[in-house]
Scaffold this motif. Structure first.
Motif, PDB file in Angstrom:
ATOM      1  N   GLU A 244      -5.829  -8.735  18.104  1.00 49.17           N
ATOM      2  CA  GLU A 244      -6.898  -8.574  17.121  1.00 49.17           C
ATOM      3  C   GLU A 244      -8.262  -8.561  17.798  1.00 49.17           C
ATOM      4  O   GLU A 244      -9.181  -7.866  17.356  1.00 49.17           O
ATOM      5  N   ASP A 245      -8.406  -9.334  18.889  1.00 51.57           N
ATOM      6  CA  ASP A 245      -9.672  -9.357  19.640  1.00 51.57           C
ATOM      7  C   ASP A 245      -9.827  -8.110  20.507  1.00 51.57           C
ATOM      8  O   ASP A 245     -10.949  -7.702  20.809  1.00 51.57           O
ATOM      9  N   TYR A 246      -8.688  -7.530  20.909  1.00 53.46           N
ATOM     10  CA  TYR A 246      -8.719  -6.392  21.833  1.00 53.46           C
ATOM     11  C   TYR A 246      -7.841  -5.258  21.304  1.00 53.46           C
ATOM     12  O   TYR A 246      -6.697  -5.071  21.753  1.00 53.46           O
ATOM     13  N   PRO A 292      -3.012 -20.244  25.466  1.00 57.09           N
ATOM     14  CA  PRO A 292      -3.731 -19.027  25.849  1.00 57.09           C
ATOM     15  C   PRO A 292      -3.870 -18.030  24.701  1.00 57.09           C
ATOM     16  O   PRO A 292      -4.731 -17.149  24.753  1.00 57.09           O
ATOM     17  N   GLY A 293      -3.031 -18.172  23.687  1.00 53.64           N
ATOM     18  CA  GLY A 293      -3.121 -17.271  22.547  1.00 53.64           C
ATOM     19  C   GLY A 293      -4.246 -17.589  21.591  1.00 53.64           C
ATOM     20  O   GLY A 293      -4.476 -16.843  20.628  1.00 53.64           O
ATOM     21  N   ASP A 294      -4.968 -18.678  21.839  1.00 55.11           N
ATOM     22  CA  ASP A 294      -6.086 -19.071  20.981  1.00 55.11           C
ATOM     23  C   ASP A 294      -7.336 -18.296  21.390  1.00 55.11           C
ATOM     24  O   ASP A 294      -7.906 -18.528  22.457  1.00 55.11           O
ATOM     25  N   GLY A 295      -7.774 -17.356  20.545  1.00 50.10           N
ATOM     26  CA  GLY A 295      -8.933 -16.528  20.872  1.00 50.10           C
ATOM     27  C   GLY A 295     -10.216 -17.315  21.040  1.00 50.10           C
ATOM     28  O   GLY A 295     -11.142 -16.863  21.721  1.00 50.10           O
ATOM     29  N   ALA A 296     -10.298 -18.501  20.438  1.00 51.40           N
ATOM     30  CA  ALA A 296     -11.516 -19.318  20.564  1.00 51.40           C
ATOM     31  C   ALA A 296     -11.711 -19.811  21.986  1.00 51.40           C
ATOM     32  O   ALA A 296     -12.800 -20.275  22.349  1.00 51.40           O
ATOM     33  N   LEU A 297     -10.660 -19.702  22.811  1.00 49.50           N
ATOM     34  CA  LEU A 297     -10.746 -20.174  24.193  1.00 49.50           C
ATOM     35  C   LEU A 297     -11.430 -19.161  25.105  1.00 49.50           C
ATOM     36  O   LEU A 297     -11.913 -19.508  26.188  1.00 49.50           O
ATOM     37  N   LEU A 298     -11.493 -17.903  24.664  1.00 50.77           N
ATOM     38  CA  LEU A 298     -12.012 -16.830  25.531  1.00 50.77           C
ATOM     39  C   LEU A 298     -13.469 -17.040  25.948  1.00 50.77           C
ATOM     40  O   LEU A 298     -13.792 -16.889  27.127  1.00 50.77           O
ATOM     41  N   PRO A 299     -14.407 -17.385  25.013  1.00 52.03           N
ATOM     42  CA  PRO A 299     -15.803 -17.609  25.454  1.00 52.03           C
ATOM     43  C   PRO A 299     -15.929 -18.764  26.445  1.00 52.03           C
ATOM     44  O   PRO A 299     -16.746 -18.711  27.365  1.00 52.03           O
ATOM     45  N   GLN A 300     -15.107 -19.830  26.254  1.00 50.41           N
ATOM     46  CA  GLN A 300     -15.152 -20.957  27.185  1.00 50.41           C
ATOM     47  C   GLN A 300     -14.685 -20.524  28.579  1.00 50.41           C
ATOM     48  O   GLN A 300     -15.225 -20.965  29.593  1.00 50.41           O
ATOM     49  N   TYR A 301     -13.662 -19.691  28.601  1.00 53.20           N
ATOM     50  CA  TYR A 301     -13.158 -19.168  29.875  1.00 53.20           C
ATOM     51  C   TYR A 301     -14.236 -18.355  30.584  1.00 53.20           C
ATOM     52  O   TYR A 301     -14.457 -18.504  31.799  1.00 53.20           O
ATOM     53  N   ALA A 302     -14.940 -17.515  29.824  1.00 51.24           N
ATOM     54  CA  ALA A 302     -16.017 -16.709  30.411  1.00 51.24           C
ATOM     55  C   ALA A 302     -17.109 -17.598  30.993  1.00 51.24           C
ATOM     56  O   ALA A 302     -17.606 -17.359  32.103  1.00 51.24           O
TER      57      ALA A 302
END
Length: 338
Positions: A244-246, A292-302
């Protein structure tokens, strides 16, 4: 890059050792971590040990992301403990290589300035400015120190303002103008018996400190996460909830450029792009105790990648290849206007 915490508030030697151990655990981030460790060693007064770290990086079998930055830092450090001839040779080598990154230019020019080589410092600042900012309408945030340093040295030399000095004045946001901050006569104010002169100098120093703190508050770029095509395919295959994010790789790339342009238009400085990999992302998720499937984690990873020094400044310098990995010049790829 360099820690600014006073030695009485931190054990710089211990912090350097901690960073060296961390670099062993995360070899992909070793360059950024070891540069921070070397800075702590310099602050601890152990300049030979800092030089040894710079040498180990330069002798590494792994290609460095910023070899001229390492050389510039080594030269600056060498000059501070008596190795002037070697430092000068390295500085000349950095200048001759014409790096496309502003940081090495600033470091070697400031090293010359610190040792009263004002003419050479002015020439170095100007060379870097001419290389990186010719025909650039909006100087990237990373180039601001180049313009400000050039303005400072030229003011000390008594040179008249030129177009780049006026651009530096425009980019400077402190309530005290650069001409006042860089006034060579300020030193006399500190020895004055006139309360008005002392009060004015205190005001200027506060403004200068405010600008310095503002720069330190943004030690790494506001970074947008980029996935290469193969990595993105692997990511959404392993974690379908992220589809959904990509929706597609093409849309992902377009969203990155649009987001960065929007941030730039809103006045956000110091923008960058970090490139993710699935193993790195999975390790980060595990360290956070999250899926890893939690999209909210992506900004923190960046943000974490940016803090580790993995960000590439956006927009790319004039003539540089596009950040997307296409191999094309940025101005002919995602740098084209819609």
């Amino acid at each position: 890059m360099r820690p600014d915490t006073p030695a009485e508030n931190v054990d710089h030697t211990a912090e350097a050792a901690r960073l060296e151990r961390t670099a062993g655990l995360y070899p992909e981030d070793a360059e950024a971590l070891l540069l921070q460790a070397a800075a702590h060693l310099e602050l601890a007064g152990d300049r030979p040990a800092a030089t040894a770290l710079y040498d180990s990086l330069l002798a590494s079998q792994t290609a460095l992301e910023n070899p001229f930055l390492v050389r510039a830092l080594k030269a600056s450090n060498l000059w501070e403990y008596g190795h002037e001839a070697e430092a000068r040779a390295i500085i000349e080598g950095v200048r001759a290589a014409s790096p496309r990154d502003p940081a090495p230019w600033v470091i070697v020019a400031e090293a010359l300035e610190a040792h009263d080589e004002l003419e050479a410092a002015q020439e170095t600042f100007t060379e870097g400015t001419r290389l990186l900012l010719a025909d650039v309408q909006e100087p990237p945030y990373s180039t601001h120190p180049l313009l400000f340093g050039r303005h400072r040295v030229r003011r000390m030399l008594g040179a008249g303002h030129d177009d780049w000095d006026m651009l530096a004045d425009t980019l400077h946001t402190s309530p005290v103008p650069l001409d006042e901050l860089h006034d060579p006569k300020r030193v006399w104010s500190l020895g004055s018996d006139n309360p008005a002169e002392l009060a004015a100098e205190i005001s200027r120093l506060r403004a200068e400190l405010g600008s310095f703190r503002e720069a330190l508050s943004r030690p790494f770029p506001v970074a947008v996460l980029h996935w290469p095509s193969a990595e993105l395919t692997e990511l959404v295959t392993a974690y379908p909830t992220l589809a959904e994010d990509y929706p597609s790789h093409e849309e992902h790339l377009a969203t990155i450029e649009a987001s960065l342009r929007e941030l730039a238009a809103s006045g956000t400085p110091n923008l960058g792009i970090v490139t993710g990999t699935v193993p790195s992302y999975e390790a980060f998720a595990a360290s956070e105790g999250a899926s890893p499937g939690d999209g909210a984690l992506l900004p923190q990873y960046a943000t974490t990648l940016a803090a580790r020094g993995r960000a590439v400044a956006w927009p790319p310098q004039r003539g540089a290849v596009c950040w997307c990995g296409s191999g094309r010049i940025y101005g002919e790829c995602h740098g084209t206007q819609a």
